[in-house]
Write an enzyme that holds these catalytic residues in place. Structure first.
Site, short mmCIF file in Angstrom:
data_model
loop_
_atom_site.label_atom_id
_atom_site.label_comp_id
_atom_site.label_asym_id
_atom_site.label_seq_id
_atom_site.Cartn_x
_atom_site.Cartn_y
_atom_site.Cartn_z
N ARG A 102 0.89 -1.18 0.00
CA ARG A 102 0.00 0.00 0.00
C ARG A 102 0.92 1.21 0.00
NH1 ARG A 102 -5.43 1.19 3.38
NH2 ARG A 102 -6.13 -0.23 1.76
N HIS A 129 -7.20 0.81 -6.61
CA HIS A 129 -7.42 -0.06 -5.45
C HIS A 129 -8.08 -1.34 -5.98
CE1 HIS A 129 -7.76 -1.44 -1.51
NE2 HIS A 129 -8.64 -0.61 -0.98
N GLN A 132 -9.97 -3.99 -3.70
CA GLN A 132 -11.29 -3.56 -3.26
C GLN A 132 -12.35 -3.95 -4.29
OE1 GLN A 132 -12.31 -1.92 -0.31
NE2 GLN A 132 -14.28 -2.49 -1.16
N ASP A 220 -17.47 6.85 -1.80
CA ASP A 220 -16.22 6.73 -1.03
C ASP A 220 -15.93 8.11 -0.43
OD1 ASP A 220 -13.76 5.90 -0.01
OD2 ASP A 220 -12.73 5.91 -1.94
N CYS A 260 -16.59 1.48 0.25
CA CYS A 260 -15.45 0.60 0.51
C CYS A 260 -14.98 0.69 1.96
CB CYS A 260 -14.31 0.93 -0.45
SG CYS A 260 -13.75 2.63 -0.33
N ARG A 288 -13.91 -8.85 1.32
CA ARG A 288 -12.47 -8.60 1.16
C ARG A 288 -11.68 -9.86 1.54
NH1 ARG A 288 -10.25 -3.46 0.90
NH2 ARG A 288 -8.37 -4.65 0.44
N1 CP Z 1 -11.40 -0.44 2.04
C1 CP Z 1 -10.13 -0.51 2.50
O1 CP Z 1 -9.16 -0.75 1.75
O2 CP Z 1 -10.01 -0.32 3.83
P1 CP Z 1 -8.67 -0.15 4.65
O3 CP Z 1 -8.10 1.20 4.30
O4 CP Z 1 -9.10 -0.23 6.09
O5 CP Z 1 -7.71 -1.24 4.28
N1 NVA Z 2 -10.14 6.43 -1.52
C1 NVA Z 2 -9.78 6.03 -0.18
C2 NVA Z 2 -9.98 4.56 -0.02
C3 NVA Z 2 -9.63 4.00 1.32
C4 NVA Z 2 -9.78 2.52 1.38
C5 NVA Z 2 -8.34 6.42 0.10
O1 NVA Z 2 -7.50 6.28 -0.80
O2 NVA Z 2 -8.06 6.88 1.21
#
Ligand code: CP
Ligand code: NVA
Length: 303
Positions: A102, A129, A132, A220, A260, A288
């Site tokens: 990440r 992502h 997701q 989101d 999400c 997930r």
């Molecule tokens: N939806 C998602 O990726 O959540 P987290 O940021 O908690 O991993």
């Molecule tokens: N769009 C959000 C998703 C978190 C899972 C972010 O990038 O923070």
């Protein structure tokens, strides 16, 4: 050896096979059946940003498949002191079977993957992502029996989740209607790419227009990780883009709501909506785990 950094990394048949396998894993888990196909395998998870779902679903998923997961904070690794990505990548390739990253910059995950001899998974970047979206598509399949022809209305930021959803549209056969405030729509080139792949993806002028005939309303956060400095401007720009009970009333009676997570109640979604009977967010979050496991089997089992 395959990576999963973008929705572009898998084809229609592979997407469908991963979701099918995730459904099998969900059924088996519910009946108490756990096998150990990844025994002796280790997943390294590098998190530059916070996470609840991604971290826990991958870690538990690896455990349930008989393998092991390592949580790595790049600030505690030599990466945080300037060790080059290509060096870390080649070293980890010799210790573990798969790496999930990440990262703030998508290009860093791509660079890492170029030097990796083991599969690399994008656990969220500024661009995409994809993990997701696997869970979201599984949820859609469970709700409607199929993904084909299901119409999703995306309300809000044209962000990483939205971009992966657009790229997934031709693979899954879903239609997309996207309502974003001026300046926050996803890139036109991405929409054109999805259209060339045969998907019906269009921008809508208002949330109300987007949710008309929608089967799913998906939203989101307005301020993604990394966008914090833009918070004030974004809160102003996104006014009117909250998924409210009133907006739901203008959609079809069977509509389901997805998010999400994490959610900011009172910003992109009303408390009554996320807690309401049309909310599919908890199912989506659970999925997930099942899709992460199916993805790990797809990438790691045969390597
Ligand atoms: N939806 C998602 O990726 O959540 P987290 O940021 O908690 O991993
Ligand atoms: N769009 C959000 C998703 C978190 C899972 C972010 O990038 O923070």
């Amino acid at each position: 050896m395959r990576h999963f950094i973008s929705m572009r990394d898998i084809n229609r048949e592979e997407l469908s096979a991963i979701i099918e396998d995730a459904c099998r894993l969900k059924r088996e888990r519910a009946s108490g059946i756990l096998t150990r196909p990844l025994e002796g395998r280790t997943l390294a998870m590098i998190f530059e940003k916070a996470s609840t779902r991604t971290r826990i679903s991958f870690e538990v998923g690896m455990f349930e498949l008989g393998g092991h997961a390592l949580f790595l904070n790049p600030r505690d690794m030599q990466l945080g002191r300037g060790e080059e990505i290509r060096d870390a990548s080649r070293v980890l390739s010799r210790y573990v079977s798969c790496v999930m990253i990440r990262a703030y910059r998508h290009s860093n995950i791509e660079e890492y993957a170029r030097h990796s001899s083991i599969p690399v998974i994008n656990g969220l970047s500024d661009q995409e992502h994809p993990c997701q979206i696997l869970a979201d598509l599984m949820t859609i399949r469970e709700l409607f029996g199929s993904m084909e022809g299901v119409r999703v209305a995306w309300i809000g930021d044209g962000n990483n989740v939205c971009r992966s959803l657009i790229l997934a549209a031709p693979l899954a056969g879903i239609d997309l209607r996207i309502a974003s405030p001026p300046g926050y729509a996803p890139p036109v080139e991405l929409i054109e790419e999805a259209r060339r792949g045969g998907a019906d993806v269009r921008l809508a002028d208002t949330p109300k227009e987007a949710v008309r005939d929608a089967d799913i309303i998906y939203t989101d956060v307005w301020v993604s990780m990394g966008d914090e400095e833009e918070r004030d401007a974004r809160l102003k720009a996104f006014r009117g883009y909250t998924v409210t009970a009133d907006l739901l009333d203008t959609a079809s009676p069977h509509v389901a709501v997805m998010h999400c997570l994490p959610a900011h109640r009172g910003e992109e979604i009303e408390d009554a909506v996320i807690e309401g009977e049309k909310s599919a967010v908890w199912m989506q979050a659970e999925n997930r785990l099942h899709t992460e496991k199916a993805l790990l089997l797809f990438l790691v089992e045969k390597t």
